[in-house]
Design a protein around this motif. Sequence first.
Motif, PDB file in Angstrom:
ATOM      1  N   ILE A 151       0.834  -1.188   0.030  1.00 50.33           N
ATOM      2  CA  ILE A 151      -0.092  -0.118   0.005  1.00 50.33           C
ATOM      3  C   ILE A 151       0.742   1.130   0.033  1.00 50.33           C
ATOM      4  N   PRO A 152       0.638   2.085  -1.269  1.00 49.74           N
ATOM      5  CA  PRO A 152       1.512   3.269  -0.832  1.00 49.74           C
ATOM      6  C   PRO A 152       0.945   4.353  -0.155  1.00 49.74           C
ATOM      7  N   ILE A 153       1.814   5.234   0.627  1.00 50.47           N
ATOM      8  CA  ILE A 153       1.461   6.270   1.454  1.00 50.47           C
ATOM      9  C   ILE A 153       2.505   7.236   1.005  1.00 50.47           C
ATOM     10  N   THR A 154       1.588   8.305   0.606  1.00 55.24           N
ATOM     11  CA  THR A 154       2.421   9.423  -0.234  1.00 55.24           C
ATOM     12  C   THR A 154       2.238  10.797   0.736  1.00 55.24           C
ATOM     13  N   ALA A 155       3.147  11.421   0.618  1.00 55.28           N
ATOM     14  CA  ALA A 155       3.507  12.723   1.435  1.00 55.28           C
ATOM     15  C   ALA A 155       4.521  13.663   0.387  1.00 55.28           C
ATOM     16  N   TRP A 163       5.893   2.619   1.582  1.00 55.62           N
ATOM     17  CA  TRP A 163       5.320   1.473   1.207  1.00 55.62           C
ATOM     18  C   TRP A 163       4.802   0.512   2.324  1.00 55.62           C
ATOM     19  N   LEU A 164       3.473   0.449   2.518  1.00 60.56           N
ATOM     20  CA  LEU A 164       3.190  -0.439   3.664  1.00 60.56           C
ATOM     21  C   LEU A 164       2.884  -1.925   3.272  1.00 60.56           C
ATOM     22  N   LEU A 165       3.814  -2.969   3.791  1.00 62.96           N
ATOM     23  CA  LEU A 165       3.556  -4.312   3.415  1.00 62.96           C
ATOM     24  C   LEU A 165       2.703  -4.851   4.442  1.00 62.96           C
ATOM     25  N   VAL A 166       1.544  -5.492   4.098  1.00 63.36           N
ATOM     26  CA  VAL A 166       0.682  -5.894   5.020  1.00 63.36           C
ATOM     27  C   VAL A 166       0.261  -7.464   4.753  1.00 63.36           C
ATOM     28  N   GLY A 188      -2.093 -10.062   7.001  1.00 65.20           N
ATOM     29  CA  GLY A 188      -3.052 -10.215   8.036  1.00 65.20           C
ATOM     30  C   GLY A 188      -3.334  -8.952   8.638  1.00 65.20           C
ATOM     31  N   ARG A 189      -2.926  -8.986  10.113  1.00 64.86           N
ATOM     32  CA  ARG A 189      -2.960  -7.748  10.780  1.00 64.86           C
ATOM     33  C   ARG A 189      -1.683  -7.180  11.382  1.00 64.86           C
ATOM     34  N   ARG A 190      -0.426  -7.557  10.683  1.00 68.05           N
ATOM     35  CA  ARG A 190       0.843  -7.199  10.773  1.00 68.05           C
ATOM     36  C   ARG A 190       1.252  -6.336   9.521  1.00 68.05           C
ATOM     37  N   SER A 191       2.096  -5.326   9.792  1.00 75.61           N
ATOM     38  CA  SER A 191       2.771  -4.455   8.610  1.00 75.61           C
ATOM     39  C   SER A 191       3.927  -4.268   8.914  1.00 75.61           C
ATOM     40  N   LEU A 192       4.796  -3.892   7.773  1.00 72.65           N
ATOM     41  CA  LEU A 192       6.286  -3.633   7.731  1.00 72.65           C
ATOM     42  C   LEU A 192       6.053  -2.354   6.849  1.00 72.65           C
ATOM     43  N   LEU A 193       6.958  -1.264   7.274  1.00 72.26           N
ATOM     44  CA  LEU A 193       6.835   0.152   6.777  1.00 72.26           C
ATOM     45  C   LEU A 193       8.240   0.348   5.955  1.00 72.26           C
ATOM     46  N   ILE A 194       8.236   0.771   4.671  1.00 73.57           N
ATOM     47  CA  ILE A 194       9.569   0.832   4.083  1.00 73.57           C
ATOM     48  C   ILE A 194       9.500   2.582   3.708  1.00 73.57           C
ATOM     49  N   ASP A 195      10.644   3.246   4.407  1.00 77.69           N
ATOM     50  CA  ASP A 195      10.653   4.577   4.352  1.00 77.69           C
ATOM     51  C   ASP A 195       9.321   5.268   5.131  1.00 77.69           C
ATOM     52  N   CYS A 196       9.473   6.520   5.464  1.00 80.51           N
ATOM     53  CA  CYS A 196       8.584   7.139   6.250  1.00 80.51           C
ATOM     54  C   CYS A 196       8.759   8.652   6.055  1.00 80.51           C
ATOM     55  N   PRO A 197       7.927   9.143   5.174  1.00 78.23           N
ATOM     56  CA  PRO A 197       7.929  10.601   4.928  1.00 78.23           C
ATOM     57  C   PRO A 197       7.173  11.499   5.747  1.00 78.23           C
ATOM     58  N   CYS A 198       6.232  10.979   6.641  1.00 75.69           N
ATOM     59  CA  CYS A 198       5.644  11.847   7.448  1.00 75.69           C
ATOM     60  C   CYS A 198       5.745  11.572   8.944  1.00 75.69           C
ATOM     61  N   GLY A 204      -7.506   2.422   9.061  1.00 75.19           N
ATOM     62  CA  GLY A 204      -7.960   0.979   9.532  1.00 75.19           C
ATOM     63  C   GLY A 204      -6.713   0.123   9.252  1.00 75.19           C
ATOM     64  N   LEU A 205      -5.375   0.570   8.979  1.00 70.56           N
ATOM     65  CA  LEU A 205      -4.154  -0.067   8.738  1.00 70.56           C
ATOM     66  C   LEU A 205      -3.446  -0.619   9.953  1.00 70.56           C
ATOM     67  N   PRO A 206      -2.739  -1.677  10.365  1.00 70.83           N
ATOM     68  CA  PRO A 206      -2.160  -1.903  11.378  1.00 70.83           C
ATOM     69  C   PRO A 206      -0.878  -1.070  11.510  1.00 70.83           C
ATOM     70  N   ALA A 207      -0.265  -0.873  12.724  1.00 68.92           N
ATOM     71  CA  ALA A 207       0.855  -0.078  12.991  1.00 68.92           C
ATOM     72  C   ALA A 207       1.950  -1.027  12.464  1.00 68.92           C
ATOM     73  N   PRO A 208       3.131  -0.628  12.159  1.00 66.47           N
ATOM     74  CA  PRO A 208       4.404  -1.279  11.588  1.00 66.47           C
ATOM     75  C   PRO A 208       4.727  -2.218  12.696  1.00 66.47           C
ATOM     76  N   ASP A 209       5.619  -3.179  12.498  1.00 68.53           N
ATOM     77  CA  ASP A 209       6.474  -3.881  13.280  1.00 68.53           C
ATOM     78  C   ASP A 209       7.898  -3.488  13.242  1.00 68.53           C
ATOM     79  N   ALA A 210       8.111  -2.837  12.142  1.00 73.14           N
ATOM     80  CA  ALA A 210       9.585  -2.298  11.818  1.00 73.14           C
ATOM     81  C   ALA A 210       9.496  -1.334  10.755  1.00 73.14           C
ATOM     82  N   ILE A 211      10.432  -0.576  10.433  1.00 72.09           N
ATOM     83  CA  ILE A 211      10.592   0.470   9.644  1.00 72.09           C
ATOM     84  C   ILE A 211      11.982   0.017   8.943  1.00 72.09           C
TER      85      ILE A 211
END
Length: 265
Positions: free
Chosen positions: A4-8, A13-16, A18-28, A39-46
Amino acid sequence: MQCIPITAETNAWLLVRGRRSLLIDCPCTDMAARLRDAGLPAPDAILHTQVQEEHCREWGDLAGVPVHVAADAVEVARRSDAFFADCRTQWPLDRRWDPEDRGMDRYGIGGAMTERPPARPLNVAGVLNPGQAFEWEGLRLEVIPLPGSGRRAIGLWCAEERILFSGDLLHAGGFLANFYDLERGYGIVRGHHELEASLRRAQGLSPERVQPATGPEILDFNADAGRLLDALGRLLAPTVYSPGRRPAHERIARPRFGLFQRHGD
């Protein structure tokens, strides 16, 4: 797996799974709130493809999440005393000119700091070494060295999904995300050659999807990489002079090469 793209200003890029996620980069700085509202899960790691201020803003509301960066970017990410001690802001009187590195410093050029560290220290919990992989929820992300737009840039390659998270290697359309991060020293083109090698390394993976840190998804990576490689080839071609003509380096199609995309465009 959802991607899932998250653009600022730039992309995350949020990889999901189940109810787990991993975040690649964080612009905001409000990423946790954005995810919660969607309604997306908080990331386990960045994971970071590059440690630059515009990509590293999790210090806002994700400050406690473990962060993983390239091994030689750890001090930058932590804003450590060692990092700032190596950030030279003047040319020492006793420093001799070296025609090989032409002022290249660890974090800058000739006494000028060129790194853009995060505004606050990141919660660095691990390193991403080329040749190794980060494993999460059965997903394997291989660490690929992709220097060019910065000396310490990496990519993350998911062979299972054939997705490359390419950082600022390339902007859709065959452009540079940032021309200035190619600079290594006064009048040398080491960064340009690094970019050339990184583009070919990424092409060798034959990715089906390429998710950059800046700009839209790259839909035809080979074509776009080929355009930039062609422009680099023209830029780096030997200069040839002909009577009555402008030098070859001035006849290069500069407008096409120079139309790099600024962050946020």
